[in-house]
Design a protein around this motif. Structure first.
Motif, PDB file in Angstrom:
ATOM      1  N   GLN A  38       2.404  16.261  -5.969  1.00  0.00           N
ATOM      2  CA  GLN A  38       1.665  16.039  -7.213  1.00  0.00           C
ATOM      3  C   GLN A  38       2.203  16.931  -8.332  1.00  0.00           C
ATOM      4  O   GLN A  38       2.399  16.470  -9.470  1.00  0.00           O
ATOM      5  N   LEU A  39       2.453  18.196  -8.020  1.00  0.00           N
ATOM      6  CA  LEU A  39       2.967  19.134  -9.021  1.00  0.00           C
ATOM      7  C   LEU A  39       4.380  18.742  -9.476  1.00  0.00           C
ATOM      8  O   LEU A  39       4.698  18.806 -10.668  1.00  0.00           O
ATOM      9  N   VAL A  40       5.208  18.308  -8.531  1.00  0.00           N
ATOM     10  CA  VAL A  40       6.573  17.877  -8.864  1.00  0.00           C
ATOM     11  C   VAL A  40       6.531  16.667  -9.799  1.00  0.00           C
ATOM     12  O   VAL A  40       7.227  16.620 -10.817  1.00  0.00           O
ATOM     13  N   PHE A  41       5.704  15.687  -9.452  1.00  0.00           N
ATOM     14  CA  PHE A  41       5.575  14.491 -10.289  1.00  0.00           C
ATOM     15  C   PHE A  41       5.059  14.839 -11.683  1.00  0.00           C
ATOM     16  O   PHE A  41       5.491  14.263 -12.688  1.00  0.00           O
ATOM     17  N   PHE A  42       4.135  15.794 -11.744  1.00  0.00           N
ATOM     18  CA  PHE A  42       3.599  16.216 -13.042  1.00  0.00           C
ATOM     19  C   PHE A  42       4.684  16.874 -13.885  1.00  0.00           C
ATOM     20  O   PHE A  42       4.801  16.637 -15.087  1.00  0.00           O
ATOM     21  N   THR A  43       5.501  17.686 -13.226  1.00  0.00           N
ATOM     22  CA  THR A  43       6.566  18.416 -13.926  1.00  0.00           C
ATOM     23  C   THR A  43       7.605  17.471 -14.517  1.00  0.00           C
ATOM     24  O   THR A  43       8.103  17.683 -15.635  1.00  0.00           O
ATOM     25  N   GLN A  78       2.157   8.014 -12.739  1.00  0.00           N
ATOM     26  CA  GLN A  78       1.623   7.257 -11.598  1.00  0.00           C
ATOM     27  C   GLN A  78       1.685   8.075 -10.310  1.00  0.00           C
ATOM     28  O   GLN A  78       0.830   7.944  -9.444  1.00  0.00           O
ATOM     29  N   GLY A  79       2.712   8.921 -10.205  1.00  0.00           N
ATOM     30  CA  GLY A  79       2.854   9.754  -9.013  1.00  0.00           C
ATOM     31  C   GLY A  79       1.799  10.827  -8.924  1.00  0.00           C
ATOM     32  O   GLY A  79       1.153  10.994  -7.884  1.00  0.00           O
ATOM     33  N   TYR A  80       1.593  11.582 -10.030  1.00  0.00           N
ATOM     34  CA  TYR A  80       0.640  12.692  -9.935  1.00  0.00           C
ATOM     35  C   TYR A  80      -0.815  12.253 -10.074  1.00  0.00           C
ATOM     36  O   TYR A  80      -1.726  13.043  -9.854  1.00  0.00           O
ATOM     37  N   GLY A  99      -3.787   5.697  -9.375  1.00  0.00           N
ATOM     38  CA  GLY A  99      -5.160   5.308  -9.680  1.00  0.00           C
ATOM     39  C   GLY A  99      -5.959   4.832  -8.485  1.00  0.00           C
ATOM     40  O   GLY A  99      -6.995   4.166  -8.637  1.00  0.00           O
ATOM     41  N   ILE A 100      -5.490   5.176  -7.281  1.00  0.00           N
ATOM     42  CA  ILE A 100      -6.185   4.721  -6.060  1.00  0.00           C
ATOM     43  C   ILE A 100      -7.585   5.320  -5.968  1.00  0.00           C
ATOM     44  O   ILE A 100      -8.552   4.633  -5.605  1.00  0.00           O
ATOM     45  N   SER A 154      -4.625  17.792  -5.292  1.00  0.00           N
ATOM     46  CA  SER A 154      -4.128  16.877  -4.263  1.00  0.00           C
ATOM     47  C   SER A 154      -5.044  15.657  -4.172  1.00  0.00           C
ATOM     48  O   SER A 154      -5.353  15.049  -5.194  1.00  0.00           O
ATOM     49  N   VAL A 155      -5.530  15.316  -2.968  1.00  0.00           N
ATOM     50  CA  VAL A 155      -6.375  14.127  -2.811  1.00  0.00           C
ATOM     51  C   VAL A 155      -7.853  14.428  -3.031  1.00  0.00           C
ATOM     52  O   VAL A 155      -8.698  13.530  -2.900  1.00  0.00           O
TER      53      VAL A 155
END
Length: 437
Positions: A132-137, A142-144, A148-149, A167-168
């Motif tokens: 999540q942090l990597v995707f945010f960076t 959509q990754g972090y 929208g699940i 996280s989740v």
């Protein structure tokens, strides 16, 4: 034959997976009215009938819930609660405690294995948090946000990297409370030669994610973890070294994490008599303080058994000091009091609070150099989780909290059985036992 002794079939692992999903994933609800239906409830519906038929009912739990039922109905009659509020919470509480009690029975009271699975789950959720942090960076929204699940999940900004990892989990506070026992265990693993249950790398991942949640509750969990480690290893005599370290840590957080700074300032100000100021007083701190006022007033009139399970919203309507604040959000958390201790005091009075205090002290396992096993680690880790929930998490059965309370109890029972076996193994043989058969 007990389940733990059976061949581990696909069905066995599906049950294990379902149980731990009910603990780690509560950021998705199937519907929100007339109550929020979490994934864990679906698991209750599927497995509870099987467990009840197999094991019957636990008399101690029946006794406690019978008192809660009688006092709850009485409070409905005299107007301290409504039937809808009471039965919505009472049934959820009843079903969750019995469900997780049956889980422990189903796995033959194997506290060690159940806790191992929890640690593995914490590690997997930590890896998701790192992703999540990597995707945010890199800006992959959509990754972090997990595409929208999760429909009860929110993005939490802040911290050193602009993101507070959740996280989740629905929010970082939930991660901090559920991970607290794993954090304690992971810190211990770093200081021993052969780590237990999870590797040093896995322990470091859990510790890193716990810090990166930047949760105020998590900071308290860190303090409690180191305090309990010191107490168990008899190192409290080095308190003159630790106090400066604690002060340094506090100052780093206070000066570098705005969320921590604002909450601390607002909370200390409110409890010292300062009035709420829109734009200055931190919202979460005021919500906690407001629920404290409501609980105190309600306790004065219902000190023995409280207003009944689920009644805090009724008390909130009577005593809230936020009635005149016309800004949305300041009457939040009226359902769960923003703290389980406050909610217990408000809804169950001295009866409910006494049960928890009894459990905490009666079933605590400290480190014993002569009988050093995993029991004290499990006990101290879960104790931190219980304390954090009492302080800041008002929901009685969110994220599998009853599971950990029961695990805390049965861990102590397992430890006492272990001690009895040690005594038995070391006792001298009787003349009959010494005679060859």
């Amino acid at each position: 034959m007990n389940t733990i002794e059976k061949n581990k079939s696909l069905g066995y692992y599906l049950i294990v997976l379902a149980i731990y999903i009910s603990i780690f994933i509560n950021s998705y609800v199937f519907f929100k009215q007339p109550f929020e239906f979490y994934f864990g409830y679906l698991i209750y519906i599927v497995l509870l009938p099987v467990f009840i038929q197999r094991y019957g009912f636990n008399r101690n739990l029946i006794f406690i819930f019978s008192i809660l039922l009688l006092t709850g109905v009485f409070n409905i009659v005299i107007g301290n609660n409504t039937a809808a509020l009471f039965f919505k919470v009472f049934l959820g509480l009843f079903l969750s405690y019995f469900f997780y009690y049956y889980v422990i029975l189903e796995f033959n009271y194997d506290v060690e294995q159940l806790f191992k699975w929890y640690l593995k789950g914490a590690y997997i959720v930590s890896l998701i948090g790192i992703a999540q942090l990597v995707f945010f960076t890199i800006g992959f929204k959509q990754g972090y946000t997990f595409f929208g699940i999760f429909n009860k999940w929110g993005l939490s900004t802040g911290g050193f990297f602009g993101l507070r990892i959740n996280s989740v989990f629905a929010e970082p506070t939930h991660l901090a409370t559920v991970f607290s026992a794993a954090f304690f265990f992971s810190v211990y693993n770093l200081f021993i030669k052969e780590p237990m249950y999870i590797s040093k790398v896995q322990s470091l991942v859990i510790i890193a994610v716990y810090f990166l949640s930047f949760s105020g509750v998590g900071q308290l969990g860190i303090f409690l973890a180191f305090l309990l480690l010191l107490l168990n290893f008899g190192l409290i005599r080095y308190i003159f070294v630790l106090i400066p370290l604690f002060i340094i840590l506090f100052n780093v957080l206070y000066n570098n994490v705005p969320e921590f700074h604002d909450r601390f300032e607002s909370l200390t100000g409110l409890f010292s008599g300062e009035k709420f100021e829109l734009g200055k007083t931190h919202g979460s701190s005021f919500i906690l303080y407001n629920n404290y006022v409501v609980t105190l007033e309600n306790f004065k009139t219902n000190f023995l058994f409280g207003g009944g399970i689920g009644s805090h919203p009724v008390a909130f309507e009577k005593y809230s000091i936020a009635k005149d604040i016309k800004v949305y959000g300041f009457n939040n958390n009226s359902a769960d009091a923003n703290s389980m201790f406050l909610r217990l005091l408000s809804e169950t009075g001295l009866f409910g609070v006494s049960i928890f205090l009894f459990i905490i002290f009666k079933f605590y396992v400290s480190r014993d150099e002569n009988h050093d096993t995993y029991h004290w680690l499990v006990s101290n880790g879960i104790l931190i989780m219980i304390l954090l929930n009492l302080f800041r998490q008002g929901h009685y059965f969110l994220n599998g909290f009853p599971f950990f309370v029961l695990l805390y109890i049965y861990n102590s029972i397992s430890y006492n059985n272990y001690l009895e076996e040690q005594v038995s193994d070391n006792s001298p043989l009787t003349p009959e036992e010494q005679t060859p058969s």
